[in-house]
Design an enzyme around this catalytic site. Sequence first.
Site, PDB file in Angstrom:
ATOM      1  N   ASP A   1       2.876 -12.067  -1.590  1.00 44.02           N
ATOM      2  CA  ASP A   1       3.426 -10.707  -1.669  1.00 44.02           C
ATOM      3  C   ASP A   1       4.757 -10.643  -0.912  1.00 44.02           C
ATOM      4  OD1 ASP A   1       3.770  -8.096  -2.375  1.00 44.02           O
ATOM      5  OD2 ASP A   1       2.160  -7.284  -1.131  1.00 44.02           O
ATOM      6  N   GLY A  60       6.265  -3.929   3.368  1.00 46.96           N
ATOM      7  CA  GLY A  60       6.522  -5.246   2.785  1.00 46.96           C
ATOM      8  C   GLY A  60       7.030  -6.234   3.808  1.00 46.96           C
TER       9      GLY A  60
HETATM   10  O1  DOR Z   1       3.989  -3.991   1.076  1.00 45.49           O
HETATM   11  C1  DOR Z   1       4.237  -3.962  -0.115  1.00 45.49           C
HETATM   12  N1  DOR Z   1       5.485  -4.082  -0.569  1.00 45.49           N
HETATM   13  N2  DOR Z   1       3.230  -3.761  -0.966  1.00 45.49           N
HETATM   14  C2  DOR Z   1       3.447  -3.574  -2.276  1.00 45.49           C
HETATM   15  O2  DOR Z   1       2.500  -3.422  -3.004  1.00 45.49           O
HETATM   16  C3  DOR Z   1       4.819  -3.505  -2.804  1.00 45.49           C
HETATM   17  C4  DOR Z   1       5.739  -4.258  -1.956  1.00 45.49           C
HETATM   18  C5  DOR Z   1       7.191  -3.997  -2.232  1.00 45.49           C
HETATM   19  O3  DOR Z   1       7.595  -3.949  -3.395  1.00 45.49           O
HETATM   20  O4  DOR Z   1       7.957  -3.901  -1.268  1.00 45.49           O
HETATM   21 ZN    ZN Z   2       3.448  -6.815  -4.155  1.00 45.41          ZN
END
Ligand code: DOR
Ligand code: ZN
EC number: 3.5.2.3
Length: 429
Positions: A305, A324
């Site tokens: 991720d 993220g």
């Molecule tokens: O922490 C996250 N960031 N979770 C997600 O599902 C999307 C991602 C992002 O696009 O930054």
């Molecule tokens: Zn993601």
Amino acid sequence: MSTPKTLALNNVRPYGEDATNLLIDLESGVIEAINSGPFEADEVVDCEGHVLLPGLVDMHVHLREPGREDTETIATGSDAAAKGGFTAVFTMANTQPVIDQPFLAEAVWEKGQTYGKCDVYPVGSITKGLEGEELTEIGLLARNHVRMFSDDGKCVNDPQLMRRAIEYAKAHNVVLAQHAEDHRMTAGAVAHEGENAARLGLRGWPRVAEESIVARDLIMTRDYGGRYHLCHASTEGTVQLLRWAKEQGIAASAEVTPHHLLLTDEKLVTYDGNFRVNPPLREDRDTVALREALLDGTIDVVATDHAPHGSEDKCVEFEHAKPGMLGLETSLAVVHQVFVEPGLADWRFVAKVMSERPAEIMQLEDQGRPIAVGEPANLTLVDPEHAWTASGEAMASKASNTPYEGMDFNAKVVATWLRGTQTYALDKE
Ligand code: DOR
Ligand code: ZN
């Protein structure tokens, strides 16, 4: 100088086992011979007894192109992937514009191939514009390099829409990857709902917001079939549901991120926005359950991720930080620290959860293959005794939002090859 036709990787330990030698034919990108060396070749690498793994495959990254090329591009993301040992990644659809049309998917694939450091597979969105209302043309997208569909970043909450998506995905033999989050339960939430969030005055994201969607989706998969995949499992209850599903023979797969395996919400005490992520960092009992689940196969794979964000979105009040974390360049080291160093698992396990299983789920024929004669030379060389300290600044990613800043690790990717072509070398940095 004429183009080299052969490459020798001498004194290497496939899966951390006995030392051997590999000869690679660079025209076909295939392993030509093993063992009888040390080989002579146009190019010779002395691998110093380091560990050789099949090239890593990441089912879940965000390379931000098109739209946010200020934070990552297909090129910089490919550099980060190669540096992290990856030879294939799946880049999520939540770009600007959203990957909901064939020409956009085609462009992502072509850019990755032209740059040539990593196979970059476009993920198509399940719903147009990620709006959760109308399905995309799953069949058309599937004919344009899209093997996985996801609204990741958002959940497909509408159960009727989800049912239709499962049925279409099944008809076109593509994977449907769900970001499980009941948005009505997480409105305004920035942290795991628990003692730490309460103490810090942060609005909480309860486990049930994930688990209720997981339960529903697993039951739908039981009844409607298809290739369902759960993104970033984060709770003990999700593990219990997945275990139940596997016992029932429900063919769902699941991933866990390195950060949910290693970190907990105790990190939030400094209100550092780099620890904000979605789903949020949870508690010890969750990390323990997630680790056990990966070890016993209840969770299939590790996926990063990898989610780059600029400092304007991260070095701000916790509530305002975008969720993220970077992941591509640290994932192998985290998995080594959590499982290999304490003796819970060996390198065969790492190859399974970071290469073989993801390639199998995505039906990639040329990735996650055994290190054997006649197989594609997608390979990662790891030094398991190379002490290093994570630093966002030093990363190949355009962004630097790593949650591991200043943390020490002992395993480091030292080289990566994609179909015999070297895409990363630590000693050439
Ligand atoms: O922490 C996250 N960031 N979770 C997600 O599902 C999307 C991602 C992002 O696009 O930054
Ligand atoms: Zn993601």
